[in-house]
Design a protein around this motif. Structure first.
Motif, mmCIF file in Angstrom:
data_model
loop_
_atom_site.group_PDB
_atom_site.id
_atom_site.type_symbol
_atom_site.label_atom_id
_atom_site.label_comp_id
_atom_site.label_asym_id
_atom_site.label_seq_id
_atom_site.Cartn_x
_atom_site.Cartn_y
_atom_site.Cartn_z
ATOM 1 N N LEU A 74 0.822 -1.213 0.000
ATOM 2 C CA LEU A 74 0.000 0.000 0.000
ATOM 3 C C LEU A 74 0.854 1.261 0.000
ATOM 4 N N VAL A 75 1.907 1.269 0.801
ATOM 5 C CA VAL A 75 2.765 2.457 0.869
ATOM 6 C C VAL A 75 3.497 2.666 -0.458
ATOM 7 N N LYS A 76 4.047 1.590 -1.020
ATOM 8 C CA LYS A 76 4.748 1.717 -2.303
ATOM 9 C C LYS A 76 3.789 2.167 -3.409
ATOM 10 N N GLN A 77 2.571 1.667 -3.367
ATOM 11 C CA GLN A 77 1.585 2.073 -4.371
ATOM 12 C C GLN A 77 1.241 3.542 -4.215
ATOM 13 N N LYS A 82 1.863 9.083 -6.242
ATOM 14 C CA LYS A 82 2.253 10.475 -6.020
ATOM 15 C C LYS A 82 3.310 10.915 -7.026
ATOM 16 N N LYS A 83 4.181 9.980 -7.441
ATOM 17 C CA LYS A 83 5.213 10.283 -8.434
ATOM 18 C C LYS A 83 4.676 10.199 -9.863
ATOM 19 N N GLY A 84 3.429 9.746 -10.030
ATOM 20 C CA GLY A 84 2.841 9.656 -11.360
ATOM 21 C C GLY A 84 2.962 8.277 -11.994
ATOM 22 N N ILE A 85 3.383 7.291 -11.246
ATOM 23 C CA ILE A 85 3.495 5.917 -11.749
ATOM 24 C C ILE A 85 2.308 5.133 -11.197
ATOM 25 N N LEU A 86 1.520 4.534 -12.076
ATOM 26 C CA LEU A 86 0.342 3.808 -11.610
ATOM 27 C C LEU A 86 0.675 2.403 -11.106
ATOM 28 N N PHE A 87 1.612 1.725 -11.756
ATOM 29 C CA PHE A 87 1.912 0.345 -11.414
ATOM 30 C C PHE A 87 3.416 0.147 -11.246
ATOM 31 N N PRO A 88 3.938 0.274 -10.026
ATOM 32 C CA PRO A 88 5.369 0.037 -9.820
ATOM 33 C C PRO A 88 5.692 -1.453 -9.935
ATOM 34 N N ARG A 89 6.803 -1.761 -10.592
ATOM 35 C CA ARG A 89 7.187 -3.140 -10.863
ATOM 36 C C ARG A 89 7.416 -3.946 -9.587
ATOM 37 N N ILE A 90 7.963 -3.339 -8.548
ATOM 38 C CA ILE A 90 8.296 -4.059 -7.319
ATOM 39 C C ILE A 90 7.060 -4.664 -6.660
ATOM 40 N N ASN A 91 5.895 -4.072 -6.903
ATOM 41 C CA ASN A 91 4.678 -4.580 -6.274
ATOM 42 C C ASN A 91 4.268 -5.956 -6.779
ATOM 43 N N VAL A 92 4.710 -6.344 -7.957
ATOM 44 C CA VAL A 92 4.398 -7.686 -8.464
ATOM 45 C C VAL A 92 5.024 -8.732 -7.542
ATOM 46 N N THR A 93 6.292 -8.545 -7.210
ATOM 47 C CA THR A 93 6.976 -9.467 -6.308
ATOM 48 C C THR A 93 6.317 -9.463 -4.934
ATOM 49 N N ILE A 94 5.935 -8.289 -4.478
ATOM 50 C CA ILE A 94 5.298 -8.187 -3.163
ATOM 51 C C ILE A 94 3.970 -8.943 -3.150
ATOM 52 N N ASN A 131 -8.487 -17.874 -1.901
ATOM 53 C CA ASN A 131 -7.923 -16.539 -1.698
ATOM 54 C C ASN A 131 -6.473 -16.463 -2.136
ATOM 55 N N THR A 132 -5.716 -17.530 -1.919
ATOM 56 C CA THR A 132 -4.328 -17.562 -2.387
ATOM 57 C C THR A 132 -4.284 -17.503 -3.907
ATOM 58 N N LEU A 133 -5.146 -18.270 -4.555
ATOM 59 C CA LEU A 133 -5.206 -18.229 -6.022
ATOM 60 C C LEU A 133 -5.634 -16.848 -6.526
ATOM 61 N N LEU A 134 -6.533 -16.190 -5.800
ATOM 62 C CA LEU A 134 -6.928 -14.830 -6.190
ATOM 63 C C LEU A 134 -5.753 -13.865 -6.092
ATOM 64 N N PHE A 135 -4.920 -14.007 -5.053
ATOM 65 C CA PHE A 135 -3.721 -13.175 -4.953
ATOM 66 C C PHE A 135 -2.789 -13.430 -6.128
ATOM 67 N N VAL A 136 -2.622 -14.697 -6.508
ATOM 68 C CA VAL A 136 -1.740 -15.032 -7.631
ATOM 69 C C VAL A 136 -2.302 -14.466 -8.933
ATOM 70 N N ILE A 137 -3.606 -14.584 -9.134
ATOM 71 C CA ILE A 137 -4.241 -14.021 -10.332
ATOM 72 C C ILE A 137 -4.086 -12.504 -10.351
ATOM 73 N N PHE A 138 -4.267 -11.873 -9.192
ATOM 74 C CA PHE A 138 -4.077 -10.426 -9.089
ATOM 75 C C PHE A 138 -2.647 -10.049 -9.440
ATOM 76 N N ILE A 141 -2.269 -10.245 -13.245
ATOM 77 C CA ILE A 141 -2.925 -9.094 -13.882
ATOM 78 C C ILE A 141 -2.129 -7.819 -13.628
ATOM 79 N N TYR A 142 -1.625 -7.663 -12.405
ATOM 80 C CA TYR A 142 -0.828 -6.482 -12.059
ATOM 81 C C TYR A 142 0.452 -6.445 -12.888
ATOM 82 N N ASN A 143 1.061 -7.612 -13.119
ATOM 83 C CA ASN A 143 2.275 -7.690 -13.944
ATOM 84 C C ASN A 143 1.980 -7.261 -15.377
ATOM 85 N N ILE A 144 0.847 -7.675 -15.901
ATOM 86 C CA ILE A 144 0.448 -7.248 -17.249
ATOM 87 C C ILE A 144 0.238 -5.735 -17.272
ATOM 88 N N ALA A 145 -0.388 -5.196 -16.222
ATOM 89 C CA ALA A 145 -0.603 -3.750 -16.143
ATOM 90 C C ALA A 145 0.719 -2.995 -16.073
#
Length: 156
Positions: A74-77, A82-94, A131-138, A141-145
């Motif tokens: 949440l903090v990284k997002q 705030k910096k103008g980046i919608l999808f930071p790459r590091i959040n995929v790993t997180i 729920n674990t599978l939903l996190f993986v699917i998310f 999708i986030y990686n594609i974004a």
């Protein structure tokens, strides 16, 4: 970026962080109560003693770690927006780490009855798997974004 939406997102993030901290502290308090109880799992003379340690410490480690990773996401997002980046790459790993911690932490939490009762079977709840599978699917999708966002930044 100081819009009404950003302020709302900041408030919701602060509320989510508060609940994550409360949940992590609660898990630690409950674990302390189990550990210091008169008839705790340390006094069991059962053969698969490793399972008791794995359940106890798995819950104690992975549930607060799950909350910590959620706060980090949440903090990284928020900082990225705030910096103008919608999808930071590091959040995929997180997100993948969140999925792993969620699965292990909930698997251990679902089986805490094994610490108290002798003949309980090992439980794997379907909601934990879903729920674990939903996190993986998310995460997928986030990686594609992330890729689409980076590609759009290059074309502009």
């Amino acid at each position: 970026m100081k819009t009404k939406g950003f302020k709302t997102l900041t408030a919701i993030t602060a509320l989510a962080i508060f609940f994550c901290v409360v949940n992590a502290v609660w898990v630690c308090v409950l674990s302390h109560n189990v550990y210091t109880a008169e008839n705790n799992f340390l006094t069991f003379e059962k053969a698969p003693r490793f399972i008791f340690f794995a359940i106890f410490y798995g819950r104690l480690i992975f549930q607060p770690l799950y909350n910590t990773l959620l706060i980090t996401f949440l903090v990284k997002q928020l900082v990225a927006i705030k910096k103008g980046i919608l999808f930071p790459r590091i959040n995929v790993t997180i997100i993948y780490l969140i999925a792993a911690c969620y699965f292990i932490g909930n698997l251990c939490a679902d089986n805490t009855a094994l610490l108290y009762f002798e003949n309980n079977p090992l439980i794997i709840k379907d909601s934990t798997i879903i729920n674990t599978l939903l996190f993986v699917i998310f995460a997928i999708i986030y990686n594609i974004a992330v890729k689409v966002s980076e590609e759009n930044n290059l074309t502009i």
